[in-house]
Scaffold this motif. Structure first.
Motif, short mmCIF file in Angstrom:
data_model
loop_
_atom_site.label_atom_id
_atom_site.label_comp_id
_atom_site.label_asym_id
_atom_site.label_seq_id
_atom_site.Cartn_x
_atom_site.Cartn_y
_atom_site.Cartn_z
N GLY A 60 -19.93 -2.48 0.89
CA GLY A 60 -19.05 -1.96 -0.15
C GLY A 60 -17.74 -1.45 0.42
N GLU A 61 -17.82 -0.76 1.56
CA GLU A 61 -16.61 -0.26 2.22
C GLU A 61 -15.68 -1.40 2.62
N LEU A 62 -16.25 -2.50 3.12
CA LEU A 62 -15.44 -3.64 3.53
C LEU A 62 -14.75 -4.32 2.34
N CYS A 63 -15.30 -4.14 1.15
CA CYS A 63 -14.66 -4.68 -0.05
C CYS A 63 -13.51 -3.80 -0.53
N ILE A 64 -13.57 -2.51 -0.24
CA ILE A 64 -12.62 -1.56 -0.85
C ILE A 64 -11.65 -0.94 0.14
N SER A 65 -12.15 -0.45 1.28
CA SER A 65 -11.31 0.33 2.19
C SER A 65 -10.07 -0.41 2.69
N PRO A 66 -10.20 -1.67 3.19
CA PRO A 66 -8.99 -2.34 3.68
C PRO A 66 -8.08 -2.83 2.57
N VAL A 67 -8.62 -2.94 1.34
CA VAL A 67 -7.87 -3.54 0.23
C VAL A 67 -6.83 -2.60 -0.35
N GLY A 68 -7.19 -1.32 -0.49
CA GLY A 68 -6.33 -0.37 -1.18
C GLY A 68 -4.95 -0.23 -0.58
N LEU A 69 -4.88 0.08 0.71
CA LEU A 69 -3.58 0.28 1.35
C LEU A 69 -2.77 -1.00 1.35
N SER A 70 -3.46 -2.14 1.42
CA SER A 70 -2.76 -3.42 1.36
C SER A 70 -2.02 -3.58 0.03
N TYR A 71 -2.67 -3.18 -1.07
CA TYR A 71 -2.03 -3.32 -2.37
C TYR A 71 -0.90 -2.31 -2.57
N VAL A 72 -0.99 -1.16 -1.93
CA VAL A 72 0.14 -0.22 -1.99
C VAL A 72 1.37 -0.88 -1.36
N SER A 73 1.20 -1.49 -0.19
CA SER A 73 2.33 -2.11 0.50
C SER A 73 2.88 -3.31 -0.26
N LYS A 74 2.01 -4.01 -1.03
CA LYS A 74 2.45 -5.20 -1.76
C LYS A 74 3.13 -4.85 -3.08
N LEU A 75 2.69 -3.80 -3.73
CA LEU A 75 3.13 -3.52 -5.10
C LEU A 75 4.27 -2.50 -5.19
N VAL A 76 4.44 -1.70 -4.16
CA VAL A 76 5.38 -0.58 -4.24
C VAL A 76 6.71 -0.95 -3.57
N PRO A 77 7.87 -0.64 -4.21
CA PRO A 77 9.17 -0.87 -3.57
C PRO A 77 9.26 -0.13 -2.24
N ALA A 78 10.03 -0.70 -1.30
CA ALA A 78 10.05 -0.20 0.08
C ALA A 78 10.37 1.29 0.17
N ARG A 79 11.36 1.75 -0.59
CA ARG A 79 11.78 3.14 -0.44
C ARG A 79 10.77 4.13 -1.02
N MET A 80 9.80 3.62 -1.82
CA MET A 80 8.81 4.50 -2.43
C MET A 80 7.46 4.46 -1.72
N ILE A 81 7.39 3.71 -0.62
CA ILE A 81 6.12 3.56 0.10
C ILE A 81 5.55 4.91 0.50
N ALA A 82 6.40 5.77 1.08
CA ALA A 82 5.91 7.06 1.56
C ALA A 82 5.32 7.89 0.42
N PHE A 83 6.02 7.91 -0.75
CA PHE A 83 5.55 8.70 -1.89
C PHE A 83 4.20 8.17 -2.40
N MET A 84 4.08 6.84 -2.53
CA MET A 84 2.85 6.28 -3.07
C MET A 84 1.70 6.33 -2.06
N PHE A 85 2.01 6.26 -0.76
CA PHE A 85 0.96 6.51 0.23
C PHE A 85 0.46 7.95 0.09
N GLY A 86 1.39 8.85 -0.21
CA GLY A 86 1.00 10.23 -0.46
C GLY A 86 0.04 10.33 -1.64
N VAL A 87 0.36 9.61 -2.72
CA VAL A 87 -0.52 9.57 -3.89
C VAL A 87 -1.88 9.00 -3.49
N TRP A 88 -1.85 7.94 -2.67
CA TRP A 88 -3.10 7.30 -2.26
C TRP A 88 -3.97 8.25 -1.45
N TYR A 89 -3.37 8.92 -0.47
CA TYR A 89 -4.15 9.84 0.36
C TYR A 89 -4.60 11.06 -0.44
#
Length: 580
Positions: free
Chosen positions: A492-521
């Motif tokens: 289950g972890e292998l299905c979810i853990s690596p996927v989440g941060l990958s989608y943050v980097s794909k979906l979020v504009p570059a200048r907002m990466i830090a803010f949305m990583f903050g939301v993620w953490y």
């Protein structure tokens, strides 16, 4: 090749990657050794009887403290990432973090009340400086070789799991069989080795991670052209209020539980003051988050909503998955038949020897390859690293020989946690192949599969515990149920853990990466604290309905979230606007 090109790092390679990657590999390995080694012992130590040199705490109190500790560990990464980005640079952040964690482990080894609390505080702050900045150095090192980055993170991830595996195995064994202080102290010793090795070899990274220049801090603004929405004064004020409420709550909640209500900063809000405070903070956060979403263009707004959806699912995943060092370890100690004799003891000794020696042998071989490339320039770093391996080999061999002394063998309760790292190392290549194939599931499907596997694991332990009467303090359930739990949960972890941060980097504009990583953490931190909140209730539920009932509740929650994740697939797919 320009002077600033990161191709310079590929002049000296190990297994096709820069030698610097393996300096980070071993630094991270010892940090994870210390973190997971200590974490495996914390709840066991707090709940062990005074006769066993523990604190004799009720499980409710131990899980309250544990939940706040792991929650703060993830919240602190936002602080550490900010200081590294804006003030001191990645390298100094790693050094400061490693030093604070070394002092934290040393403090915990003293085992007094003040030293344990001080140690946990130092570990939280140190982890905040250390954790986000190791991967930042890797990202910079591979800036001009993006095609090699996936392979680099895979190797680095193996270092993470190797450290977790060895830390739980050796610190857990020493802590349970010899003395808690030795287990906590060993974690600190290897954190210190990681710190010294990194410090002595840091020039291998060139200019990466040095104190940031003003133009570097602002350069991300030019990476996308979407509408800018700076934080206004009222929004910053709201953020300060939310952060203050959240931090006070996450510290105050276990204090209130442990003091049995005698100490409660939020007592002026009534009997449910803690709940009112955190719900207020979460409500204000959601209002601010969705208000800001309305200020962006349609595509950006909808992609941000999709990221927030995955963050919400992650809260539930981590709240249930992180029962491992808490309720599952307690289940292993108190309700599982861990005593083996005859052929079963022989089989365990052989398996345990294999899973100890083979990974250590492979990592030692990698160490030898690194020596060949870097010994001439970084002699002392390599000597420190080799000394750490001599010690870990010595402890591992002593552990294996110690298990041969008696005909009857008792498996340490912490040992079952090593199965997570072992299964990750074994199964990660298979899942990676799956994600690269034509059968690669959608993001929602991956989350749904992950939650279903989580439910299946909890159902195994729930089924295995069905014979335990309500209120029972001990039992002798077969170890097979715990082995199955960790197998399904790791998948289950292998299905979810690596996927989440990958989608943050794909979906979020570059200048907002830090803010949305903050939301993620933040979501991960809430999940970690949620794990503690679930664990706080294990005794109440077990006394009334049996411990099996507790795990069936977690099974049902996992199933509901899995159905919700797959049911939302059409909506989320539309919100992602073509990102896969």
């Amino acid at each position: 090749m320009s002077q600033n090109s990161t191709d310079q790092f590929f002049k000296s390679t190990v297994l096709g990657h820069p030698s610097g990657l393996f300096v980070l590999f071993f630094t991270e390995m010892w940090e994870r050794f210390s973190y997971y080694g200590m974490r495996a012992l914390l709840v066991l130590f707090l709940t062990a009887s005074l006769l066993d040199e523990g604190w004799g705490w009720p499980r409710e109190h131990a899980m309250a403290l544990f939940g706040s500790y792991v929650g703060l560990v993830y919240l602190s990464t936002m602080m550490g990432g900010y200081f590294a980005d804006k003030v001191i640079g990645f390298r100094w952040a790693v050094v400061v973090g490693a030093l604070l964690m070394t002092l934290g482990h040393a403090s915990m080894a003293v085992e007094t009340q003040w030293s344990i609390y001080l140690g946990l505080g130092l570990l939280v702050i140190g982890n905040g400086f250390f954790k986000p900045n190791m991967t930042s150095i890797i990202s910079e090192m591979y800036k001009d070789r993006p095609e090699k980055k996936d392979g680099a993170y895979t190797i680095f991830y193996m270092g993470v799991n190797a450290g977790a595996f060895l830390g739980i195995l050796l610190c857990g064994y020493l802590g349970e069989k010899v003395g808690w202080s030795l287990g906590f102290g060993l974690a600190g010793i290897f954190m210190f080795f990681g710190l010294v090795q990194f410090w002595l070899a840091q020039n291998i990274f060139g200019n990466i991670g040095l104190k940031p220049k003003k133009e570097d801090v602002n350069s991300v603004e030019s990476l996308d052209n979407d509408k800018r929405v700076p934080f206004t004064s009222w929004q910053l004020g709201l953020i300060i209020l939310m952060v203050a409420l959240g931090l006070i709550w996450i510290i105050n909640a276990p204090v209130t539980t442990i003091s049995e209500g005698q100490i409660n900063i939020f007592s002026f809000l009534g009997e449910n003051g803690n709940n009112i405070a955190i719900l207020t903070a979460l409500g204000l956060f959601l209002i601010l988050l969705f208000y800001r979403f309305t200020q962006y263009s349609n595509i950006t707004r909808e992609r941000l909503i999709a990221v927030s959806f995955f963050a919400l699912l992650s809260v539930f995943f981590w709240a249930i998955f992180e029962q491992s060092p808490g309720t599952l370890t307690i289940f292993a100690r108190d309700y599982t038949d861990r005593t083996l004799d005859g052929s079963s003891a022989i089989i365990f000794r052989v398996v345990n020897a294999a899973i100890t020696i083979v990974p250590l042998g492979i990592i030692t071989w990698v160490l030898f390859l690194l020596f060949k490339q870097t010994f001439a320039k970084y002699k002392w770093a390599n000597i420190v690293l080799s000394l750490s391996f001599i010690i870990v080999w010595g402890i591992a061999i002593w552990m294996l020989l110690d298990q041969l002394k008696d005909e009857e063998l008792e498996i340490p309760a912490s040992w079952f946690s090593v199965l997570n790292s072992l299964f990750i190392i074994t199964l990660a290549p298979l899942f990676s192949k799956w994600w690269e194939s034509k059968y690669n599931p959608s993001a929602n499907a991956k989350y749904s599969i992950g939650m279903l596997l989580l439910a299946l694991g909890m159902a195994c332990v729930a089924f295995g515990a069905m014979g335990i009467e309500p209120g029972a303090k001990t039992a002798s359930v077969s170890i097979i149920w715990l082995i199955l739990v960790y197998l399904f949960h790791t998948m289950g972890e292998l299905c979810i853990s690596p996927v989440g941060l990958s989608y943050v980097s794909k979906l979020v504009p570059a200048r907002m990466i830090a803010f949305m990583f903050g939301v993620w953490y933040l979501a991960v931190a809430i999940g970690m604290k949620g794990a503690g909140v679930f664990g706080e209730n294990i005794d109440k539920i077990a006394n009334e309905n049996g411990i099996s009932y507790f795990f069936w509740i977690l099974t049902i929650i996992s199933l509901v979230v899995a159905v919700f994740a797959i049911g939302m697939k059409p909506i989320i797919k539309k919100l992602m606007h073509g990102v896969h």
